[in-house]
Structures are given as C-alpha cells and as structure tokens.
Design a protein around this motif. Sequence first.
Motif, PDB file in Angstrom:
ATOM      1  N   ASP A   1     -19.375  28.529  16.577  1.00  0.00           N
ATOM      2  CA  ASP A   1     -20.268  27.970  17.579  1.00  0.00           C
ATOM      3  C   ASP A   1     -19.767  28.277  18.984  1.00  0.00           C
ATOM      4  O   ASP A   1     -18.573  28.411  19.205  1.00  0.00           O
ATOM      5  CB  ASP A   1     -20.384  26.460  17.402  1.00  0.00           C
TER       6      ASP A   1
ATOM      7  N   CYS B   1     -23.364  22.891  16.385  1.00  0.00           N
ATOM      8  CA  CYS B   1     -23.742  21.639  15.747  1.00  0.00           C
ATOM      9  C   CYS B   1     -24.220  20.624  16.772  1.00  0.00           C
ATOM     10  O   CYS B   1     -24.016  20.796  17.979  1.00  0.00           O
ATOM     11  CB  CYS B   1     -22.558  21.083  14.971  1.00  0.00           C
TER      12      CYS B   1
ATOM     13  N   CYS C   1     -15.413  19.952  18.062  1.00  0.00           N
ATOM     14  CA  CYS C   1     -16.808  20.212  18.446  1.00  0.00           C
ATOM     15  C   CYS C   1     -17.128  19.489  19.743  1.00  0.00           C
ATOM     16  O   CYS C   1     -17.704  20.058  20.672  1.00  0.00           O
ATOM     17  CB  CYS C   1     -17.774  19.699  17.387  1.00  0.00           C
TER      18      CYS C   1
ATOM     19  N   ARG D   1     -14.710  17.432  13.970  1.00  0.00           N
ATOM     20  CA  ARG D   1     -15.798  17.046  14.873  1.00  0.00           C
ATOM     21  C   ARG D   1     -15.287  16.832  16.289  1.00  0.00           C
ATOM     22  O   ARG D   1     -16.008  17.033  17.271  1.00  0.00           O
ATOM     23  CB  ARG D   1     -16.466  15.757  14.370  1.00  0.00           C
TER      24      ARG D   1
ATOM     25  N   CYS E   1     -16.149  27.668  13.125  1.00  0.00           N
ATOM     26  CA  CYS E   1     -17.565  27.731  12.748  1.00  0.00           C
ATOM     27  C   CYS E   1     -18.321  28.793  13.547  1.00  0.00           C
ATOM     28  O   CYS E   1     -19.465  29.090  13.229  1.00  0.00           O
ATOM     29  CB  CYS E   1     -18.213  26.377  12.986  1.00  0.00           C
TER      30      CYS E   1
ATOM     31  N   ASN F   1     -15.700  27.799  18.912  1.00  0.00           N
ATOM     32  CA  ASN F   1     -14.907  27.136  17.897  1.00  0.00           C
ATOM     33  C   ASN F   1     -14.770  28.128  16.744  1.00  0.00           C
ATOM     34  O   ASN F   1     -15.747  28.389  16.050  1.00  0.00           O
ATOM     35  CB  ASN F   1     -15.646  25.857  17.457  1.00  0.00           C
TER      36      ASN F   1
ATOM     37  N   SER G   1     -21.383  19.312  19.211  1.00  0.00           N
ATOM     38  CA  SER G   1     -20.912  20.210  20.274  1.00  0.00           C
ATOM     39  C   SER G   1     -21.967  20.348  21.369  1.00  0.00           C
ATOM     40  O   SER G   1     -21.655  20.316  22.560  1.00  0.00           O
ATOM     41  CB  SER G   1     -20.518  21.589  19.719  1.00  0.00           C
TER      42      SER G   1
HETATM   43 FE1  FES Z   1     -19.158  24.235  15.175  1.00  0.00          FE
HETATM   44 FE2  FES Z   1     -19.356  21.760  15.617  1.00  0.00          FE
HETATM   45  S1  FES Z   1     -19.511  22.738  13.688  1.00  0.00           S
HETATM   46  S2  FES Z   1     -18.883  23.257  17.031  1.00  0.00           S
END
Ligand code: FES
Length: 143
Positions: free
Chosen positions: A41, A64, A109, A106, A39, A36, A67
């Motif tokens: 991730d 997070c 995520c 979200r 962020c 993502n 996710s």
């Molecule tokens: Fe990065 Fe949820 S804040 S995947």
Amino acid sequence: MTEFDELYREVILDHYKNPRGHGVIERADAVAEGQNPLCGDEVSIFVSFDGDAIEDVKFRGRGCAISQAATSMLMEMIKGRSAQEVADMSRDELLDEVGIPLTPVRLKCALLGLGVLKVALHRAKGTPLPEEWASLASELELT
Ligand code: FES
C-alpha cells in the motif's frame, strides 16, 4: 464491541470513503511517498507552505481503510500548523484520533501517512526525523 468502538469505526469508514484532502498539489513545496512493504500500500503527500506554516496539504494513495482513513484524518489535523510542530507531533496524537486499538500490523498502516509527512517536512524544512521514526522509516520504505 462498545458503543465507542462502533462510533470510531464509523468515523474511520467515513474518512476512507470520503477522504479529506485527497488529491495532488501542483508545484508543491514538499513531496514524499512511502509504502508498507508488507502489503504494497502507498501514500504520497504534497505540502505547500506559507512561511513556516502548512498552508495546504493533500494526499493520494491506495490501501486499507486504516492507512487511508488515518492519512485523511491527518490532513485535517495539520493544516495551519508549523512544520516544526508537525515534526514534533507524536504518534499518539494521531492514534488518539483514530481511536480504536490496533494490532502491530495495523499500527504500521495507521502511521504510514504521518511517516511520509515527516519525511516531506524534513526534506523541505530540515525538521528532524525523530529516532522512533528512523526505524519505522526503514520498515515502511519511505522515500
Ligand atoms: Fe496495507 Fe494497511 S494493509 S497499509
């Protein structure tokens, strides 16, 4: 927050803390990863097949709670199903499992793992990537 929301939150936290199917499959038949970009991730997914059925699936990643928990839930939902069935799986099937209302950020995520999985199946089995996923794929940087 309703009692139901509370319950779902607990389930999500449990998946986050004790992710199901966490790890790597050595010599997997299919692998994909995605992130993502908002962020940074990441999720990587490894799949092994028995014919067309998903024999085993594992993931590793960081990010997070939503996710990672949604990906953990996904691992449990898809074992034994055919590649085509999972390729056809709608976002809503997973989002129902997650169970709580999500903001647009979200939502990305929650769908990261499913997008990565669809890319892995697409590569290994040639299953189609539905159009709704094509746009998400660019937003999520699935590789
Ligand atoms: Fe990065 Fe949820 S804040 S995947």
